[in-house]
Design a protein around this motif. Structure first.
Motif, PDB file in Angstrom:
ATOM      1  N   GLU A  14      11.231  -4.305  -5.509  1.00 46.62           N
ATOM      2  CA  GLU A  14      10.960  -5.652  -4.995  1.00 46.62           C
ATOM      3  C   GLU A  14      11.081  -5.731  -3.481  1.00 46.62           C
ATOM      4  O   GLU A  14      10.551  -6.646  -2.860  1.00 46.62           O
ATOM      5  CB  GLU A  14      11.906  -6.666  -5.650  1.00 46.62           C
ATOM      6  N   ARG A  15      11.749  -4.781  -2.870  1.00 47.46           N
ATOM      7  CA  ARG A  15      11.940  -4.798  -1.409  1.00 47.46           C
ATOM      8  C   ARG A  15      10.856  -4.026  -0.664  1.00 47.46           C
ATOM      9  O   ARG A  15      10.835  -4.022   0.567  1.00 47.46           O
ATOM     10  CB  ARG A  15      13.319  -4.224  -1.055  1.00 47.46           C
ATOM     11  N   PHE A  16       9.956  -3.361  -1.379  1.00 47.78           N
ATOM     12  CA  PHE A  16       8.908  -2.581  -0.738  1.00 47.78           C
ATOM     13  C   PHE A  16       7.791  -3.488  -0.231  1.00 47.78           C
ATOM     14  O   PHE A  16       7.490  -4.522  -0.839  1.00 47.78           O
ATOM     15  CB  PHE A  16       8.298  -1.575  -1.720  1.00 47.78           C
ATOM     16  N   PRO A  17       7.110  -3.088   0.869  1.00 45.33           N
ATOM     17  CA  PRO A  17       5.878  -3.785   1.281  1.00 45.33           C
ATOM     18  C   PRO A  17       4.800  -3.633   0.210  1.00 45.33           C
ATOM     19  O   PRO A  17       4.902  -2.778  -0.675  1.00 45.33           O
ATOM     20  CB  PRO A  17       5.479  -3.068   2.576  1.00 45.33           C
ATOM     21  N   ARG A  18       3.735  -4.429   0.315  1.00 48.86           N
ATOM     22  CA  ARG A  18       2.733  -4.499  -0.735  1.00 48.86           C
ATOM     23  C   ARG A  18       2.115  -3.142  -1.063  1.00 48.86           C
ATOM     24  O   ARG A  18       2.064  -2.731  -2.217  1.00 48.86           O
ATOM     25  CB  ARG A  18       1.626  -5.493  -0.340  1.00 48.86           C
ATOM     26  N   GLN A  19       1.607  -2.422  -0.052  1.00 49.89           N
ATOM     27  CA  GLN A  19       0.962  -1.142  -0.339  1.00 49.89           C
ATOM     28  C   GLN A  19       1.952  -0.116  -0.865  1.00 49.89           C
ATOM     29  O   GLN A  19       1.621   0.719  -1.710  1.00 49.89           O
ATOM     30  CB  GLN A  19       0.260  -0.611   0.913  1.00 49.89           C
ATOM     31  N   MET A  20       3.185  -0.183  -0.381  1.00 49.68           N
ATOM     32  CA  MET A  20       4.200   0.744  -0.862  1.00 49.68           C
ATOM     33  C   MET A  20       4.528   0.471  -2.329  1.00 49.68           C
ATOM     34  O   MET A  20       4.842   1.381  -3.094  1.00 49.68           O
ATOM     35  CB  MET A  20       5.461   0.649   0.003  1.00 49.68           C
ATOM     36  N   LYS A  21       4.434  -0.803  -2.748  1.00 52.84           N
ATOM     37  CA  LYS A  21       4.624  -1.123  -4.157  1.00 52.84           C
ATOM     38  C   LYS A  21       3.550  -0.457  -5.018  1.00 52.84           C
ATOM     39  O   LYS A  21       3.834   0.030  -6.115  1.00 52.84           O
ATOM     40  CB  LYS A  21       4.579  -2.640  -4.371  1.00 52.84           C
ATOM     41  N   VAL A  22       2.324  -0.440  -4.503  1.00 53.12           N
ATOM     42  CA  VAL A  22       1.227   0.200  -5.245  1.00 53.12           C
ATOM     43  C   VAL A  22       1.529   1.688  -5.422  1.00 53.12           C
ATOM     44  O   VAL A  22       1.384   2.245  -6.525  1.00 53.12           O
ATOM     45  CB  VAL A  22      -0.112   0.002  -4.521  1.00 53.12           C
ATOM     46  N   ALA A  23       1.957   2.329  -4.346  1.00 56.36           N
ATOM     47  CA  ALA A  23       2.297   3.755  -4.409  1.00 56.36           C
ATOM     48  C   ALA A  23       3.489   3.997  -5.333  1.00 56.36           C
ATOM     49  O   ALA A  23       3.502   4.963  -6.100  1.00 56.36           O
ATOM     50  CB  ALA A  23       2.600   4.280  -3.006  1.00 56.36           C
ATOM     51  N   ALA A  24       4.482   3.124  -5.266  1.00 51.54           N
ATOM     52  CA  ALA A  24       5.671   3.269  -6.115  1.00 51.54           C
ATOM     53  C   ALA A  24       5.304   3.161  -7.583  1.00 51.54           C
ATOM     54  O   ALA A  24       5.801   3.925  -8.424  1.00 51.54           O
ATOM     55  CB  ALA A  24       6.702   2.211  -5.740  1.00 51.54           C
ATOM     56  N   ARG A  25       4.418   2.224  -7.901  1.00 53.28           N
ATOM     57  CA  ARG A  25       3.978   2.078  -9.293  1.00 53.28           C
ATOM     58  C   ARG A  25       3.247   3.331  -9.753  1.00 53.28           C
ATOM     59  O   ARG A  25       3.369   3.755 -10.898  1.00 53.28           O
ATOM     60  CB  ARG A  25       3.070   0.865  -9.438  1.00 53.28           C
ATOM     61  N   TRP A  26       2.447   3.902  -8.872  1.00 56.73           N
ATOM     62  CA  TRP A  26       1.743   5.135  -9.233  1.00 56.73           C
ATOM     63  C   TRP A  26       2.751   6.222  -9.603  1.00 56.73           C
ATOM     64  O   TRP A  26       2.590   6.912 -10.621  1.00 56.73           O
ATOM     65  CB  TRP A  26       0.859   5.602  -8.081  1.00 56.73           C
ATOM     66  N   LEU A  27       3.794   6.377  -8.815  1.00 59.84           N
ATOM     67  CA  LEU A  27       4.782   7.417  -9.087  1.00 59.84           C
ATOM     68  C   LEU A  27       5.451   7.210 -10.444  1.00 59.84           C
ATOM     69  O   LEU A  27       5.594   8.151 -11.233  1.00 59.84           O
ATOM     70  CB  LEU A  27       5.862   7.426  -7.996  1.00 59.84           C
ATOM     71  N   VAL A  28       5.854   5.973 -10.727  1.00 64.08           N
ATOM     72  CA  VAL A  28       6.572   5.695 -11.967  1.00 64.08           C
ATOM     73  C   VAL A  28       5.653   5.808 -13.178  1.00 64.08           C
ATOM     74  O   VAL A  28       6.050   6.319 -14.226  1.00 64.08           O
ATOM     75  CB  VAL A  28       7.216   4.293 -11.906  1.00 64.08           C
ATOM     76  N   ASP A  29       4.405   5.353 -13.034  1.00 69.94           N
ATOM     77  CA  ASP A  29       3.485   5.332 -14.169  1.00 69.94           C
ATOM     78  C   ASP A  29       2.794   6.669 -14.416  1.00 69.94           C
ATOM     79  O   ASP A  29       2.245   6.892 -15.493  1.00 69.94           O
ATOM     80  CB  ASP A  29       2.413   4.261 -13.962  1.00 69.94           C
ATOM     81  N   HIS A  30       2.791   7.576 -13.420  1.00 65.76           N
ATOM     82  CA  HIS A  30       2.062   8.841 -13.552  1.00 65.76           C
ATOM     83  C   HIS A  30       2.933  10.029 -13.129  1.00 65.76           C
ATOM     84  O   HIS A  30       2.565  10.795 -12.232  1.00 65.76           O
ATOM     85  CB  HIS A  30       0.789   8.824 -12.699  1.00 65.76           C
TER      86      HIS A  30
END
Length: 293
Positions: A14-30
């Motif tokens: 929740e503390r990440f900037p918007r684009q970093m959230k996208v990258a973080a989701r990629w890491l967790v989901d893949h």
């Protein structure tokens, strides 16, 4: 996947900037793809600049993305050698067979995850809540609508008190008037997530209803509101996402609910069949499979 880095990403998300959230989701989901693919290829698939992955790695305390990638690789190898091998084959087959065949293989992988013991336990817990509920409200918009409608339609055939939040004539919010602590809301939403579905979920929870979210991961914004999160994969090699795993999850839920309702479900199904027969609804009558609940 649960290991220290994945949990750290979830805690900090929740503390990440918007684009970093996208990258973080990629890491967790893949996690497997993180271990196998180059940073540039992962950035292309996640649709963010490669530098975002570098910044994310440093935000998480690593010198660079390669160090973070190694942690994922070690965790994957420690958890399942066979999965790594199958994913490597899948990635190679993209060039040989094309995206069409790879889409089918991706769907096979997504569906096989529903057979994992943790997912089965989640589906079972959700079915138990639904069987005990006074009413089950179902909501899903756009590509999520068919899965929500399937839950409503087949659930009603089984005699479950299902209600579809549809909105014909602008009456969608009218169905929420009576929602309360004895009720369940099944909310289906995947990235980029429906604002209205989120609003309905927030309202239902504020009224004391339990929320079962059918969504694309623990980092989905609806997950934090939910009593139960049923996670399904949606990504494909194509330009659109798939809702096939969401359909399969709903069908599993319905089968579990039918088993719990037992003879009551059979009686309601027979009454529905008789009603449809009166109107000569179908051209052919499908042979009935014998069922034991």
């Amino acid at each position: 996947m649960d290991f220290p880095v994945a949990n750290l990403i979830k805690d900090s998300y929740e503390r990440f900037p918007r684009q970093m959230k996208v990258a973080a989701r990629w890491l967790v989901d893949h996690p497997t793809e993180v271990a196998l693919l180059s940073m540039r290829e992962q950035a292309r698939r996640a649709r963010v600049p490669p530098a975002t992955f570098t910044r994310l790695a440093k935000r998480l305390g690593f010198d660079g993305f390669e160090k973070l990638k190694k942690v994922f690789a070690d965790s994957i190898r420690g958890g399942s050698e066979s999965r790594v091998g199958s994913e490597e084959k899948l990635l190679v087959q993209r060039d040989v067979e094309g995206d069409g065949a790879l889409t089918i293989k991706a769907l096979h992988g997504h569906l096989s995850e529903l057979a994992q013991p943790s997912t089965i336990a989640t589906l079972t817990a959700a079915a138990d809540l639904m069987v005990a509920a006074r009413q089950i409200l179902c909501v899903g918009l756009r590509s999520s609508f068919p899965a929500a409608h399937l839950m409503y339609y087949v659930g009603s055939l089984l005699g479950s008190p299902t209600i579809l939040i549809d909105g014909a004539g602008g009456t969608a919010n009218d169905t929420l008037r009576s929602i309360g602590p004895l009720d369940i809301l099944l909310a289906v939403t995947v990235c980029p997530y429906s604002r209205y579905t989120m609003q309905v979920a927030e309202f239902a929870v504020s009224r004391g209803a339990k929320l079962v979210a059918l969504t694309d991961g623990e980092l989905s914004p609806i997950a934090k509101l939910s009593e139960i999160v049923i996670s399904v994969r949606t990504e494909t090699p194509s330009f659109f996402h798939t809702m096939t795993p969401a359909f399969a999850a709903v069908e599993c839920l319905l089968e579990l609910i039918a088993a719990r309702r037992g003879s009551c479900a059979l009686q309601v199904l027979e009454a529905n069949e008789a009603h449809l027969a009166e109107f000569d609804t179908y051209v052919l009558r499908a042979p009935r499979a014998s069922r034991k609940f």
